[in-house]
Every structure is written in C-alpha cells, then in structure tokens.
Design a protein around this motif. Structure first.
Motif, PDB file in Angstrom:
ATOM      1  N   ILE A   1      24.891  14.204  53.289  1.00 13.51           N
ATOM      2  CA  ILE A   1      24.151  13.730  52.122  1.00 13.51           C
ATOM      3  C   ILE A   1      22.785  14.411  52.075  1.00 13.51           C
ATOM      4  O   ILE A   1      22.004  14.324  53.028  1.00 13.51           O
ATOM      5  CB  ILE A   1      23.974  12.201  52.186  1.00 13.51           C
ATOM      6  CG1 ILE A   1      25.345  11.511  52.221  1.00 13.51           C
ATOM      7  CG2 ILE A   1      23.140  11.710  51.005  1.00 13.51           C
ATOM      8  CD1 ILE A   1      25.260  10.013  52.458  1.00 13.51           C
TER       9      ILE A   1
ATOM     10  N   ALA B   1      26.140  16.430  49.609  1.00 11.90           N
ATOM     11  CA  ALA B   1      26.162  15.736  48.323  1.00 11.90           C
ATOM     12  C   ALA B   1      24.782  15.206  47.950  1.00 11.90           C
ATOM     13  O   ALA B   1      24.006  14.769  48.802  1.00 11.90           O
ATOM     14  CB  ALA B   1      27.146  14.578  48.388  1.00 11.90           C
TER      15      ALA B   1
ATOM     16  N   PRO C   1      24.061   4.894  44.253  1.00 14.73           N
ATOM     17  CA  PRO C   1      25.184   4.474  45.111  1.00 14.73           C
ATOM     18  C   PRO C   1      25.382   2.963  45.052  1.00 14.73           C
ATOM     19  O   PRO C   1      24.935   2.226  45.925  1.00 14.73           O
ATOM     20  CB  PRO C   1      24.732   4.916  46.506  1.00 14.73           C
ATOM     21  CG  PRO C   1      23.237   4.810  46.456  1.00 14.73           C
ATOM     22  CD  PRO C   1      22.850   5.165  45.046  1.00 14.73           C
TER      23      PRO C   1
ATOM     24  N   VAL D   1      28.080  11.950  42.062  1.00 20.29           N
ATOM     25  CA  VAL D   1      27.942  12.765  43.269  1.00 20.29           C
ATOM     26  C   VAL D   1      27.971  14.232  42.855  1.00 20.29           C
ATOM     27  O   VAL D   1      28.948  14.709  42.274  1.00 20.29           O
ATOM     28  CB  VAL D   1      29.075  12.477  44.270  1.00 20.29           C
ATOM     29  CG1 VAL D   1      28.905  13.340  45.506  1.00 20.29           C
ATOM     30  CG2 VAL D   1      29.093  10.991  44.659  1.00 20.29           C
TER      31      VAL D   1
ATOM     32  N   HIS E   1      32.759  15.965  51.157  1.00 25.68           N
ATOM     33  CA  HIS E   1      31.450  16.539  51.495  1.00 25.68           C
ATOM     34  C   HIS E   1      31.156  16.486  52.993  1.00 25.68           C
ATOM     35  O   HIS E   1      29.995  16.607  53.395  1.00 25.68           O
ATOM     36  CB  HIS E   1      30.351  15.824  50.708  1.00 25.68           C
ATOM     37  CG  HIS E   1      30.527  15.924  49.228  1.00 25.68           C
ATOM     38  ND1 HIS E   1      30.164  17.036  48.505  1.00 25.68           N
ATOM     39  CD2 HIS E   1      31.085  15.060  48.332  1.00 25.68           C
ATOM     40  CE1 HIS E   1      30.458  16.855  47.225  1.00 25.68           C
ATOM     41  NE2 HIS E   1      31.026  15.677  47.096  1.00 25.68           N
TER      42      HIS E   1
ATOM     43  N   ILE F   1      23.425  12.201  45.526  1.00 24.21           N
ATOM     44  CA  ILE F   1      24.010  10.996  44.952  1.00 24.21           C
ATOM     45  C   ILE F   1      23.014  10.336  44.008  1.00 24.21           C
ATOM     46  O   ILE F   1      21.838  10.174  44.333  1.00 24.21           O
ATOM     47  CB  ILE F   1      24.400   9.999  46.054  1.00 24.21           C
ATOM     48  CG1 ILE F   1      25.329  10.668  47.081  1.00 24.21           C
ATOM     49  CG2 ILE F   1      25.052   8.755  45.462  1.00 24.21           C
ATOM     50  CD1 ILE F   1      25.540   9.833  48.333  1.00 24.21           C
TER      51      ILE F   1
ATOM     52  N   LEU G   1      32.802  10.578  50.400  1.00 25.80           N
ATOM     53  CA  LEU G   1      31.859  11.575  50.918  1.00 25.80           C
ATOM     54  C   LEU G   1      32.427  12.290  52.139  1.00 25.80           C
ATOM     55  O   LEU G   1      32.246  13.503  52.299  1.00 25.80           O
ATOM     56  CB  LEU G   1      30.530  10.900  51.269  1.00 25.80           C
ATOM     57  CG  LEU G   1      29.756  10.314  50.085  1.00 25.80           C
ATOM     58  CD1 LEU G   1      28.579   9.486  50.584  1.00 25.80           C
ATOM     59  CD2 LEU G   1      29.285  11.407  49.139  1.00 25.80           C
TER      60      LEU G   1
ATOM     61  N   THR H   1      28.593   5.742  39.858  1.00 25.11           N
ATOM     62  CA  THR H   1      27.914   6.525  40.890  1.00 25.11           C
ATOM     63  C   THR H   1      28.256   7.992  40.653  1.00 25.11           C
ATOM     64  O   THR H   1      29.423   8.324  40.445  1.00 25.11           O
ATOM     65  CB  THR H   1      28.372   6.101  42.294  1.00 25.11           C
ATOM     66  OG1 THR H   1      27.905   4.778  42.562  1.00 25.11           O
ATOM     67  CG2 THR H   1      27.818   7.039  43.369  1.00 25.11           C
TER      68      THR H   1
END
Length: 214
Positions: A52, A27, A32, A19, A48, A29, A44, A17
C-alpha cells in the motif's frame, strides 16, 4: 491518461472503495470503508502483493474509513485527510455511526497527514490535487488525479445528486460554494463518487440547479 482504478463495493451499506495501481504494483486507496473478514486485504494481497502506497479519505464518516481497523498495520503507510475531520475518527456522533446498534471509531494507530485546499500530493507515480468541499462534513475533500480525467468526489457529488448536509459535523452553509468550486473544473472529468455509479461533471451540471452549476 486514465490510470487503472478498481472500484470495490463489498457491501452496499458502505462506500465505494477505489484502488489505483496496476497488477502487482503498490496500491493507492481512496476510502477503505468495508473490510469485514479481511475482504479488502484479500483483494490487495491478490492484486498488489499486499503493498500500500497510502490512503486518501474524502471525509471522516465511518463507512469511508472503517476498513483501516482490519488492516494489520495501518500506521505503516500514510493516511491523508483534512484536519477538520480528524475528530470524526474517534467520535461516533461526528462520524455518523452513533445511530447504529454498534457505534464505530478508529481503533488502530494510523500515520495521519493533514490536507489543505489546493495541496498537491506526490505519492509514488501519482499526483493528487486536493479540493476542499465542506458541507457534507467540515473536512470533506475531492481528489483530482493530475494527468488523468479522474475526480474522486466522495459524498460531495454523486450521479444525479449531492451529499446530505443534515448530519452532525455538516456545514450546510458551505454547500453552494463547494459545488461551485467543483463545477469550475472541466466538464469532461469523470467523477468517481463515494456511493453509486460514476458520471461526468458535464452530465451532473445538467442535474443540478443552474445557480450551482453556473
């Protein structure tokens, strides 16, 4: 300019994965896969603030999307994938989990955005170019991060190898064309594959038959 990207592999039976994003920034991604007991969520949250920007799926095999099931609300951000692989999310045979003791499928609602070859998606500070490379699955894609030397190749191209083409939902006749499409790109691109270590297109050109790399 190379962007900050973290490679996460919480379980080797799942995919890498990736990021993107600096500390404290939202983030982006890619794939995932593993998120059992919230492993990806914790990362995350720590790096972060749990924010997301979106998710990009290189293809629809379970080990590349299953982490969405343990996210609180994956419909709150966009998930980008090729429409050809949308059936994989609901069908264990198509997503290659049918042979496991517990077949898997997507159980959470997501906000799907469908990709086509050569699309350029602007999201936050990133611009992603889509390269449709069907053969591992019908909807397999690679993602070129514009303005950087990074190419996310999923299970299309690995260090010293390529993806399988003998599973349900594969398109083996598309293999040569898809690899040729990748090898038309600059040798200096760093490939970030779905499994295993990184490499460059130039290095992988030497490992593949000349008719694919020409």
């Amino acid at each position: 300019m190379e962007q900050k990207v973290a490679k996460l592999c919480f379980d080797p039976s799942f995919c890498n994965t990736y990021v993107l994003g600096g500390e404290g920034e939202p983030a982006l991604i890619v794939d995932p896969g593993y998120n059992k007991n919230g492993a990806l969520n914790r990362y995350l949250n720590k790096h972060h603030q749990g924010k997301i920007l979106g998710v990009f799926l290189t293809h629809g095999h379970f080990d590349h999307f299953l982490g969405l099931n343990e996210m609180t609300d994956p419909s709150s951000f966009p998930t980008f994938l090729c429409q050809e692989d949308e059936p994989c999310l609901e069908d264990p045979k198509k997503n290659a989990s049918f042979f496991l003791a517990t077949p898997w499928k997507l159980e959470k609602k997501i906000s799907s955005y469908f990709l086509e070859d050569e699309d350029e998606i602007k999201i936050g500070p990133y611009q992603i170019k889509v390269i449709h490379t069907p053969f591992h699955t019908k909807g397999s894609c690679c993602f070129l991060l514009m303005g950087s030397p990074l190419l996310f190749t999923g299970d299309t191209l690995f260090r010293m190898g390529v993806g399988r083409d003998d599973l349900p939902w594969a398109e083996p006749r598309q293999k040569e064309n898809s690899l040729r499409k990748l090898f038309a790109l600059p040798d200096g691109l760093k490939i970030l594959p779905g499994h295993g270590p990184s490499s460059t297109l130039g290095a992988e050109r030497k490992h593949l038959p000349s008719y694919l790399a020409g």
